[in-house]
Design a protein around this motif. Structure first.
Motif, PDB file in Angstrom:
ATOM      1  N   ALA A  94       1.054   7.807  19.294  1.00  0.00           N
ATOM      2  CA  ALA A  94      -0.194   7.363  19.911  1.00  0.00           C
ATOM      3  C   ALA A  94      -1.360   7.392  18.934  1.00  0.00           C
ATOM      4  CB  ALA A  94      -0.510   8.236  21.135  1.00  0.00           C
ATOM      5  N   ASN A  95      -1.173   8.005  17.774  1.00  0.00           N
ATOM      6  CA  ASN A  95      -2.248   8.077  16.785  1.00  0.00           C
ATOM      7  C   ASN A  95      -2.339   6.780  15.982  1.00  0.00           C
ATOM      8  OD1 ASN A  95      -2.759  10.634  17.659  1.00  0.00           O
ATOM      9  ND2 ASN A  95      -2.364  11.644  15.687  1.00  0.00           N
ATOM     10  N   PRO A  96      -3.510   6.490  15.408  1.00  0.00           N
ATOM     11  CA  PRO A  96      -3.665   5.257  14.634  1.00  0.00           C
ATOM     12  C   PRO A  96      -2.793   5.247  13.383  1.00  0.00           C
ATOM     13  CG  PRO A  96      -5.804   6.149  15.265  1.00  0.00           C
ATOM     14  CD  PRO A  96      -4.783   7.204  15.571  1.00  0.00           C
ATOM     15  N   VAL A  97      -2.381   4.055  12.981  1.00  0.00           N
ATOM     16  CA  VAL A  97      -1.643   3.856  11.745  1.00  0.00           C
ATOM     17  C   VAL A  97      -2.637   3.415  10.682  1.00  0.00           C
ATOM     18  CG1 VAL A  97      -1.120   1.414  12.178  1.00  0.00           C
ATOM     19  CG2 VAL A  97       0.398   2.762  10.729  1.00  0.00           C
ATOM     20  N   THR A  98      -2.415   3.835   9.453  1.00  0.00           N
ATOM     21  CA  THR A  98      -3.327   3.429   8.373  1.00  0.00           C
ATOM     22  C   THR A  98      -2.895   2.085   7.802  1.00  0.00           C
ATOM     23  OG1 THR A  98      -2.058   4.523   6.638  1.00  0.00           O
ATOM     24  CG2 THR A  98      -3.712   5.868   7.788  1.00  0.00           C
ATOM     25  N   ARG A  99      -3.803   1.487   7.060  1.00  0.00           N
ATOM     26  CA  ARG A  99      -3.524   0.189   6.463  1.00  0.00           C
ATOM     27  C   ARG A  99      -2.375   0.281   5.453  1.00  0.00           C
ATOM     28  NH1 ARG A  99      -8.041  -3.546   6.407  1.00  0.00           N
ATOM     29  NH2 ARG A  99      -7.758  -3.919   4.176  1.00  0.00           N
ATOM     30  N   ARG A 100      -2.355   1.343   4.665  1.00  0.00           N
ATOM     31  CA  ARG A 100      -1.292   1.498   3.667  1.00  0.00           C
ATOM     32  C   ARG A 100       0.060   1.698   4.342  1.00  0.00           C
ATOM     33  NH1 ARG A 100      -1.382   4.675  -0.541  1.00  0.00           N
ATOM     34  NH2 ARG A 100      -3.554   5.420  -0.601  1.00  0.00           N
ATOM     35  N   GLN A 101       0.071   2.496   5.423  1.00  0.00           N
ATOM     36  CA  GLN A 101       1.334   2.733   6.121  1.00  0.00           C
ATOM     37  C   GLN A 101       1.901   1.421   6.677  1.00  0.00           C
ATOM     38  OE1 GLN A 101       0.206   5.624   9.064  1.00  0.00           O
ATOM     39  NE2 GLN A 101       0.446   7.387   7.688  1.00  0.00           N
ATOM     40  N   PHE A 102       1.050   0.624   7.287  1.00  0.00           N
ATOM     41  CA  PHE A 102       1.547  -0.613   7.892  1.00  0.00           C
ATOM     42  C   PHE A 102       2.066  -1.580   6.832  1.00  0.00           C
ATOM     43  CE2 PHE A 102       1.024  -4.936   9.624  1.00  0.00           C
ATOM     44  CZ  PHE A 102       1.923  -4.828  10.683  1.00  0.00           C
ATOM     45  N   GLN A 106     -10.047  -2.350  -6.408  1.00  0.00           N
ATOM     46  CA  GLN A 106     -10.666  -1.276  -7.179  1.00  0.00           C
ATOM     47  C   GLN A 106     -10.242   0.105  -6.685  1.00  0.00           C
ATOM     48  OE1 GLN A 106     -14.884  -2.032  -6.864  1.00  0.00           O
ATOM     49  NE2 GLN A 106     -14.794  -3.927  -8.100  1.00  0.00           N
ATOM     50  N   ASP A 107      -9.880   0.202  -5.427  1.00  0.00           N
ATOM     51  CA  ASP A 107      -9.515   1.500  -4.857  1.00  0.00           C
ATOM     52  C   ASP A 107      -8.001   1.684  -4.764  1.00  0.00           C
ATOM     53  OD1 ASP A 107      -9.175  -0.440  -2.952  1.00  0.00           O
ATOM     54  OD2 ASP A 107     -10.070   0.692  -1.291  1.00  0.00           O
ATOM     55  N   LEU A 108      -7.248   0.876  -5.497  1.00  0.00           N
ATOM     56  CA  LEU A 108      -5.788   1.003  -5.472  1.00  0.00           C
ATOM     57  C   LEU A 108      -5.245   0.895  -6.898  1.00  0.00           C
ATOM     58  CD1 LEU A 108      -3.563   1.213  -3.149  1.00  0.00           C
ATOM     59  CD2 LEU A 108      -3.039  -1.143  -3.778  1.00  0.00           C
ATOM     60  N   PRO A 109      -5.256   2.005  -7.642  1.00  0.00           N
ATOM     61  CA  PRO A 109      -4.741   1.975  -9.009  1.00  0.00           C
ATOM     62  C   PRO A 109      -3.224   1.792  -9.019  1.00  0.00           C
ATOM     63  CG  PRO A 109      -5.218   4.225  -8.361  1.00  0.00           C
ATOM     64  CD  PRO A 109      -5.722   3.351  -7.247  1.00  0.00           C
ATOM     65  N   SER A 110      -2.710   1.429 -10.169  1.00  0.00           N
ATOM     66  CA  SER A 110      -1.261   1.208 -10.292  1.00  0.00           C
ATOM     67  C   SER A 110      -0.469   2.491 -10.116  1.00  0.00           C
ATOM     68  CB  SER A 110      -0.939   0.583 -11.656  1.00  0.00           C
ATOM     69  OG  SER A 110      -1.390   1.424 -12.705  1.00  0.00           O
ATOM     70  N   THR A 111      -1.134   3.641 -10.164  1.00  0.00           N
ATOM     71  CA  THR A 111      -0.454   4.924  -9.969  1.00  0.00           C
ATOM     72  C   THR A 111      -0.328   5.296  -8.491  1.00  0.00           C
ATOM     73  OG1 THR A 111      -2.584   6.045 -10.257  1.00  0.00           O
ATOM     74  CG2 THR A 111      -1.178   5.818 -12.209  1.00  0.00           C
ATOM     75  N   ASP A 112      -0.955   4.531  -7.616  1.00  0.00           N
ATOM     76  CA  ASP A 112      -0.868   4.819  -6.180  1.00  0.00           C
ATOM     77  C   ASP A 112       0.575   4.618  -5.713  1.00  0.00           C
ATOM     78  OD1 ASP A 112      -0.989   3.955  -3.160  1.00  0.00           O
ATOM     79  OD2 ASP A 112      -2.944   4.871  -3.562  1.00  0.00           O
ATOM     80  N   PRO A 113       1.084   5.503  -4.859  1.00  0.00           N
ATOM     81  CA  PRO A 113       2.487   5.366  -4.425  1.00  0.00           C
ATOM     82  C   PRO A 113       2.770   4.068  -3.675  1.00  0.00           C
ATOM     83  CG  PRO A 113       1.332   7.059  -3.147  1.00  0.00           C
ATOM     84  CD  PRO A 113       0.443   6.708  -4.289  1.00  0.00           C
ATOM     85  N   ALA A 165       2.949  -0.918  -5.350  1.00  0.00           N
ATOM     86  CA  ALA A 165       3.917  -2.004  -5.467  1.00  0.00           C
ATOM     87  C   ALA A 165       3.920  -2.903  -4.238  1.00  0.00           C
ATOM     88  CB  ALA A 165       5.317  -1.438  -5.710  1.00  0.00           C
ATOM     89  N   VAL A 166       3.847  -2.306  -3.029  1.00  0.00           N
ATOM     90  CA  VAL A 166       3.914  -3.116  -1.814  1.00  0.00           C
ATOM     91  C   VAL A 166       2.579  -3.784  -1.500  1.00  0.00           C
ATOM     92  CG1 VAL A 166       5.870  -1.922  -0.746  1.00  0.00           C
ATOM     93  CG2 VAL A 166       3.567  -1.019  -0.436  1.00  0.00           C
ATOM     94  N   ILE A 167       1.474  -3.044  -1.674  1.00  0.00           N
ATOM     95  CA  ILE A 167       0.160  -3.611  -1.352  1.00  0.00           C
ATOM     96  C   ILE A 167      -0.195  -4.712  -2.343  1.00  0.00           C
ATOM     97  CG2 ILE A 167      -2.303  -3.121  -1.164  1.00  0.00           C
ATOM     98  CD1 ILE A 167      -1.521  -0.289  -0.202  1.00  0.00           C
ATOM     99  N   GLN A 168      -0.020  -4.447  -3.635  1.00  0.00           N
ATOM    100  CA  GLN A 168      -0.295  -5.472  -4.647  1.00  0.00           C
ATOM    101  C   GLN A 168       0.666  -6.648  -4.475  1.00  0.00           C
ATOM    102  OE1 GLN A 168      -2.833  -5.346  -7.092  1.00  0.00           O
ATOM    103  NE2 GLN A 168      -2.264  -7.496  -7.375  1.00  0.00           N
ATOM    104  N   GLY A 169       1.912  -6.368  -4.108  1.00  0.00           N
ATOM    105  CA  GLY A 169       2.880  -7.444  -3.888  1.00  0.00           C
ATOM    106  C   GLY A 169       2.465  -8.360  -2.757  1.00  0.00           C
ATOM    107  N   LEU A 170       1.955  -7.783  -1.659  1.00  0.00           N
ATOM    108  CA  LEU A 170       1.499  -8.597  -0.533  1.00  0.00           C
ATOM    109  C   LEU A 170       0.249  -9.394  -0.906  1.00  0.00           C
ATOM    110  CD1 LEU A 170       2.718  -8.934   2.302  1.00  0.00           C
ATOM    111  CD2 LEU A 170       0.954  -7.370   3.162  1.00  0.00           C
ATOM    112  N   ALA A 171      -0.603  -8.807  -1.745  1.00  0.00           N
ATOM    113  CA  ALA A 171      -1.772  -9.550  -2.228  1.00  0.00           C
ATOM    114  C   ALA A 171      -1.333 -10.700  -3.136  1.00  0.00           C
ATOM    115  CB  ALA A 171      -2.712  -8.602  -2.978  1.00  0.00           C
ATOM    116  N   ASN A 172      -0.343 -10.446  -4.002  1.00  0.00           N
ATOM    117  CA  ASN A 172       0.166 -11.512  -4.871  1.00  0.00           C
ATOM    118  C   ASN A 172       0.747 -12.665  -4.064  1.00  0.00           C
ATOM    119  OD1 ASN A 172      -0.523  -9.976  -7.109  1.00  0.00           O
ATOM    120  ND2 ASN A 172       1.560  -9.200  -7.447  1.00  0.00           N
TER     121      ASN A 172
END
Length: 373
Positions: free
Chosen positions: A164-172, A204-211, A214-221
């Motif tokens: 029932a708790n909110p999901v974050t953008r990164r999780q989704f 700017q808030d998602l460096p390549s070291t973020d876990p 790969a998925v967030i940058q991939g979806l942006a690509n």
């Protein structure tokens, strides 16, 4: 003249000539003996009988054999390249569909959300989700594509995760990309390609070291997420830990259903189709996704998650249960695949997507409600 000479009639050959018939008789006798021996050795055979008939000597009777036709010689079987079938073939049983496990190791402490307890699994509290969503949540959880990083885990450790708790953008985004790629294991053209670690970050808030880089940058690509890559110069912040809103879920999920450009839409068109009383509150960039979702009939994300409603509440945070249920089906107007179908397909259920990102722990719901983390 001797008396013998006088007794011979005139023109009688000399006495030594009669010896020649004797030699011929000896030769004939020898030949007869050889033939007799040969026929005796072949007595009772078709070949011996044939020789006897050819000589006309009645040797078949002499040898005690009954005349018979020569045995039929079987015609040679033409040679083929076909292998000789195995008289005792061994059956190979069909593989049994099983829930896949993440293909790539994740960060230490990551868990897979699951309905069943186990090592490296995070239990889900299924009772905290609306009843209509529970079958869809169970199917998606069985795929093994729902993962959590250590920062996502509830406290204290081991507590069931409330839906029932909110999901974050990164999780989704993590769940969206991983589930999409697994469902389309046999169709690489429908998969989202993950970004490489050395790629220049778009946000700017998602460096390549973020876990989840790969998925967030991939979806942006892929052009699914608003970013400078598709001409939106001001979209330089991704806000990975902010709650996911309903209109944003539609903006990211509907393009993976439609697999083509979103239609041009207006507020009037949304009001005519969905009948939403709060259509004026929908962000202009989300109107196309909302309209395209309407065209998906009963498989529309809005209908599956919210049922019948005249209010979209576009800025309302999406719950974990709603986010997971949205991933139950990918497709448009009946041309797609569901998690339930994938679980019945051995080739998909037994093999995780080759492009699955590093998987945290899977989420597993438990039958007994627990405190909300």
């Amino acid at each position: 003249m001797s008396p013998l000479a006088r007794s011979q009639p005139p023109n009688t050959p000399p006495l030594h000539r009669p010896r020649r018939p004797q030699r011929r008789s000896i030769a004939i006798s020898a030949t007869s003996l050889l033939l007799s021996a040969l026929l005796a050795g072949c007595a009772g055979t078709g070949w011996g009988n044939a020789i006897g008939r050819a000589l006309g000597s009645g040797n078949e009777t002499e040898l005690g054999a009954t005349p018979t036709a020569p045995p039929a010689t079987p015609s040679p079987t033409p040679a083929t390249d076909r292998p000789t079938p195995d008289p005792n073939p061994t059956e190979v049983p069909n593989p049994t569909p099983t829930a896949p496990s993440p293909s790539n190791p994740g960060t230490a402490g990551e868990l897979v959300l699951s309905l069943e307890p186990g090592v490296d699994r995070q239990p889900l509290d299924l009772d905290t989700a609306p009843q209509p969503l529970r079958p869809m949540i169970q199917d998606v959880a069985a795929l093994g594509t729902l993962t959590l990083t250590p920062a996502d885990l509830p406290q204290p450790s081991g507590q069931a995760l409330t839906l029932a708790n909110p999901v974050t953008r990164r999780q989704f985004v993590r769940w969206l990309v991983t589930t999409n790629n697994l469902l389309y294991t046999n169709r690489p053209a429908q998969q989202i390609r993950l970004a490489s670690p050395g790629e220049t970050p778009t946000f700017q808030d998602l460096p390549s070291t973020d876990p989840d880089f790969a998925v967030i940058q991939g979806l942006a690509n892929a052009g699914v997420i608003a970013s400078p890559l598709r001409g939106e110069a001001t979209a330089v912040q991704f806000q990975p830990d902010a709650p996911l809103t309903r209109e944003t879920l539609l903006q990211w999920k509907v393009p993976l259903d439609l697999r083509q450009g979103l239609p041009t839409a207006t507020i009037d068109r949304i009001q005519q189709t969905w009948g939403f009383q709060d259509a004026t509150r929908i962000n202009a960039t989300a109107l196309g996704a909302v309209l395209a979702d309407f065209q998906n009939g009963d498989l529309a994300n809005i209908r599956r998650l919210l049922g019948y409603t005249t209010l979209l509440q576009p800025q309302k945070p999406v719950t974990r249960g709603e986010a997971i249920a949205a991933l139950w089906y990918f497709g448009f107007q009946g041309q797609g695949i569901s998690a339930a179908e994938a679980l019945r397909t051995p080739a998909i259920a037994a093999e995780p997507s080759p492009d699955a990102p590093p998987s945290p722990s899977p989420i597993a719901p438990t039958p007994t409600p627990t405190a909300t983390p």
